[in-house]
Design a protein around this motif. Structure first.
Motif, PDB file in Angstrom:
ATOM      1  N   LYS A  89      -3.327 -10.979   2.731  1.00  0.00           N
ATOM      2  CA  LYS A  89      -3.079 -12.413   2.883  1.00  0.00           C
ATOM      3  C   LYS A  89      -1.833 -12.676   3.714  1.00  0.00           C
ATOM      4  N   SER A  90      -0.894 -11.723   3.697  1.00  0.00           N
ATOM      5  CA  SER A  90       0.363 -11.888   4.422  1.00  0.00           C
ATOM      6  C   SER A  90       0.278 -11.406   5.861  1.00  0.00           C
ATOM      7  N   GLY A  91      -0.886 -10.917   6.251  1.00  0.00           N
ATOM      8  CA  GLY A  91      -1.059 -10.464   7.630  1.00  0.00           C
ATOM      9  C   GLY A  91      -0.675  -9.017   7.866  1.00  0.00           C
ATOM     10  N   VAL A  92      -0.396  -8.271   6.793  1.00  0.00           N
ATOM     11  CA  VAL A  92      -0.086  -6.850   6.930  1.00  0.00           C
ATOM     12  C   VAL A  92      -1.357  -6.110   7.334  1.00  0.00           C
ATOM     13  N   LYS A  93      -1.242  -5.245   8.344  1.00  0.00           N
ATOM     14  CA  LYS A  93      -2.413  -4.557   8.877  1.00  0.00           C
ATOM     15  C   LYS A  93      -2.678  -3.272   8.112  1.00  0.00           C
ATOM     16  N   GLN A  94      -3.963  -3.040   7.816  1.00  0.00           N
ATOM     17  CA  GLN A  94      -4.344  -1.786   7.184  1.00  0.00           C
ATOM     18  C   GLN A  94      -4.044  -0.636   8.134  1.00  0.00           C
ATOM     19  N   GLY A  95      -3.728   0.512   7.565  1.00  0.00           N
ATOM     20  CA  GLY A  95      -3.376   1.649   8.403  1.00  0.00           C
ATOM     21  C   GLY A  95      -1.889   1.899   8.368  1.00  0.00           C
ATOM     22  N   LYS A  96      -1.267   1.872   9.543  1.00  0.00           N
ATOM     23  CA  LYS A  96       0.151   2.222   9.639  1.00  0.00           C
ATOM     24  C   LYS A  96       1.040   1.288   8.827  1.00  0.00           C
ATOM     25  N   GLU A  97       0.786  -0.020   8.879  1.00  0.00           N
ATOM     26  CA  GLU A  97       1.654  -0.939   8.149  1.00  0.00           C
ATOM     27  C   GLU A  97       1.498  -0.776   6.639  1.00  0.00           C
ATOM     28  N   TYR A  98       0.282  -0.542   6.168  1.00  0.00           N
ATOM     29  CA  TYR A  98       0.069  -0.216   4.750  1.00  0.00           C
ATOM     30  C   TYR A  98       0.889   1.016   4.385  1.00  0.00           C
ATOM     31  N   ALA A  99       0.765   2.056   5.224  1.00  0.00           N
ATOM     32  CA  ALA A  99       1.457   3.314   4.957  1.00  0.00           C
ATOM     33  C   ALA A  99       2.967   3.129   4.982  1.00  0.00           C
ATOM     34  N   ASP A 100       3.458   2.314   5.919  1.00  0.00           N
ATOM     35  CA  ASP A 100       4.900   2.083   6.021  1.00  0.00           C
ATOM     36  C   ASP A 100       5.435   1.388   4.773  1.00  0.00           C
ATOM     37  N   LEU A 101       4.713   0.390   4.282  1.00  0.00           N
ATOM     38  CA  LEU A 101       5.159  -0.310   3.073  1.00  0.00           C
ATOM     39  C   LEU A 101       5.085   0.607   1.855  1.00  0.00           C
ATOM     40  N   THR A 102       4.041   1.426   1.805  1.00  0.00           N
ATOM     41  CA  THR A 102       3.911   2.374   0.697  1.00  0.00           C
ATOM     42  C   THR A 102       5.066   3.367   0.704  1.00  0.00           C
ATOM     43  N   ASP A 103       5.401   3.870   1.892  1.00  0.00           N
ATOM     44  CA  ASP A 103       6.537   4.779   2.028  1.00  0.00           C
ATOM     45  C   ASP A 103       7.840   4.110   1.606  1.00  0.00           C
ATOM     46  N   LEU A 104       8.006   2.861   2.042  1.00  0.00           N
ATOM     47  CA  LEU A 104       9.215   2.112   1.709  1.00  0.00           C
ATOM     48  C   LEU A 104       9.377   1.969   0.198  1.00  0.00           C
ATOM     49  N   MET A 105       8.304   1.617  -0.477  1.00  0.00           N
ATOM     50  CA  MET A 105       8.362   1.442  -1.925  1.00  0.00           C
ATOM     51  C   MET A 105       8.629   2.767  -2.633  1.00  0.00           C
ATOM     52  N   SER A 106       7.951   3.817  -2.183  1.00  0.00           N
ATOM     53  CA  SER A 106       8.141   5.123  -2.794  1.00  0.00           C
ATOM     54  C   SER A 106       9.580   5.607  -2.630  1.00  0.00           C
ATOM     55  N   LYS A 107      10.125   5.440  -1.427  1.00  0.00           N
ATOM     56  CA  LYS A 107      11.499   5.863  -1.149  1.00  0.00           C
ATOM     57  C   LYS A 107      12.495   5.087  -2.005  1.00  0.00           C
ATOM     58  N   THR A 108      12.200   3.810  -2.208  1.00  0.00           N
ATOM     59  CA  THR A 108      13.125   2.962  -2.962  1.00  0.00           C
ATOM     60  C   THR A 108      13.179   3.339  -4.430  1.00  0.00           C
ATOM     61  N   TRP A 109      12.018   3.514  -5.060  1.00  0.00           N
ATOM     62  CA  TRP A 109      12.049   3.752  -6.504  1.00  0.00           C
ATOM     63  C   TRP A 109      12.198   5.222  -6.874  1.00  0.00           C
ATOM     64  N   SER A 110      11.677   6.127  -6.025  1.00  0.00           N
ATOM     65  CA  SER A 110      11.705   7.544  -6.384  1.00  0.00           C
ATOM     66  C   SER A 110      12.741   8.350  -5.608  1.00  0.00           C
ATOM     67  N   GLY A 111      13.194   7.796  -4.479  1.00  0.00           N
ATOM     68  CA  GLY A 111      14.119   8.530  -3.626  1.00  0.00           C
ATOM     69  C   GLY A 111      13.416   9.394  -2.598  1.00  0.00           C
ATOM     70  N   MET A 112      12.067   9.351  -2.589  1.00  0.00           N
ATOM     71  CA  MET A 112      11.291  10.158  -1.649  1.00  0.00           C
ATOM     72  C   MET A 112      10.166   9.325  -1.041  1.00  0.00           C
ATOM     73  N   ASN A 113       9.919   9.497   0.260  1.00  0.00           N
ATOM     74  CA  ASN A 113       8.738   8.860   0.830  1.00  0.00           C
ATOM     75  C   ASN A 113       7.512   9.663   0.413  1.00  0.00           C
TER      76      ASN A 113
END
Length: 271
Positions: free
Chosen positions: A157-181
């Motif tokens: 709904k926010s216009g985030v594109k499937q693929g790289k942008e999905y992966a980038d946000l997933t990496d960002l969240m993982s790095k933030t809470w776990s310390g690792m992408n």
């Protein structure tokens, strides 16, 4: 993208609603049929051989962006059921007949799931049980799928594109809470092509869900309109899980993130 299991090996697949047919990753199928440690090289050699023989099969195949072992999406050769049956004829394999039966079963299951979507969840549960996961873990994993879907719906709904942008946000969240992408996390667990969430402990699954639930709730309230705004929300959601992780570690005196993985059998039936 969907994951199908053949003899405990994963085959990436995608359902085309318009054509009403499955498309399967050719590389995954080659790996299943040949047990080759280098299926990509095997497939490239087979394509050359087929072309030399005058076959147009490899030229007729399409490509779809499927998630790779690094968590990102890349264009991958895919084939429908008819094309796979032609491909099997070119690959000497004792698994050819069982694989044909598996293909027919996958097609039948899709028709059933269209009529009753709950069947797809039931089959996922049965797959995890066959692999030996505990009932407690399975319940958490199924819930995590629901939570992830709610978040990606917000991203769409926010216009985030499937693929790289999905992966980038997933990496960002993982790095933030776990310390690792995602890649670092998988390396920590000794994983390659395996799905990271299928190798998380209950604690890790819950922390990851907390990050995604928080991000989803914030997104619903703020209504972001682009990738940058969604990234900020993703970070804030993951911060909630980071706080929870640190509190757990403070209270227990040990890391909340574990190197346990299902492949080694260390995760099965455990926390």
């Amino acid at each position: 993208m969907s994951i199908k299991i053949f003899e405990q090996k994963k085959v990436r697949s995608a359902w085309d609603e318009h054509q009403e047919k499955w498309y399967f990753s050719v590389i995954d199928i080659v790996e299943v049929l040949t047990d080759s440690p280098r299926p990509r090289k095997y497939w490239n050699a087979l394509k050359t051989k087929l072309k030399a023989e005058g076959s147009e099969l490899s030229q007729d195949l399409g490509q779809l962006k499927l998630q790779s072992e690094d968590g990102k999406f890349y264009k991958t050769d895919v084939a429908d059921t008819e094309q796979i049956l032609r491909l099997i004829q070119s690959i000497p394999s004792k698994k050819a007949e069982p694989f044909k039966l598996w293909l027919a079963k996958v097609g039948s299951e899709r028709i059933d799931e269209t009529i009753d979507p709950e069947l797809s969840i039931d089959r996922a549960i049965q797959n995890y049980r066959r692999l030996g996961y505990s009932e407690n873990w399975i319940n958490q994993r199924i819930k995590s799928i629901e939570v992830r879907k709610a978040l990606t719906d917000e991203w769409d709904k926010s216009g985030v594109k499937q693929g790289k942008e999905y992966a980038d946000l997933t990496d960002l969240m993982s790095k933030t809470w776990s310390g690792m992408n995602t890649r670092e996390y998988k390396n920590f667990k000794g994983l390659k092509k395996e799905n990271l969430r299928d190798n998380m402990t209950n604690t890790e699954l819950v922390l990851n869900m907390l990050a995604e639930v928080a991000a989803t709730d914030i997104s619903v309230e703020r209504q972001p309109v682009n990738f940058a705004e969604s990234a900020q929300i993703a970070t804030e959601g993951a911060m909630a899980a980071q706080v929870a992780r640190k509190q757990i570690e403070k209270s227990t005196g040990k890391p909340a993130i574990s190197s346990l993985n299902a492949k080694s059998g260390m995760l099965i039936g455990k926390k």
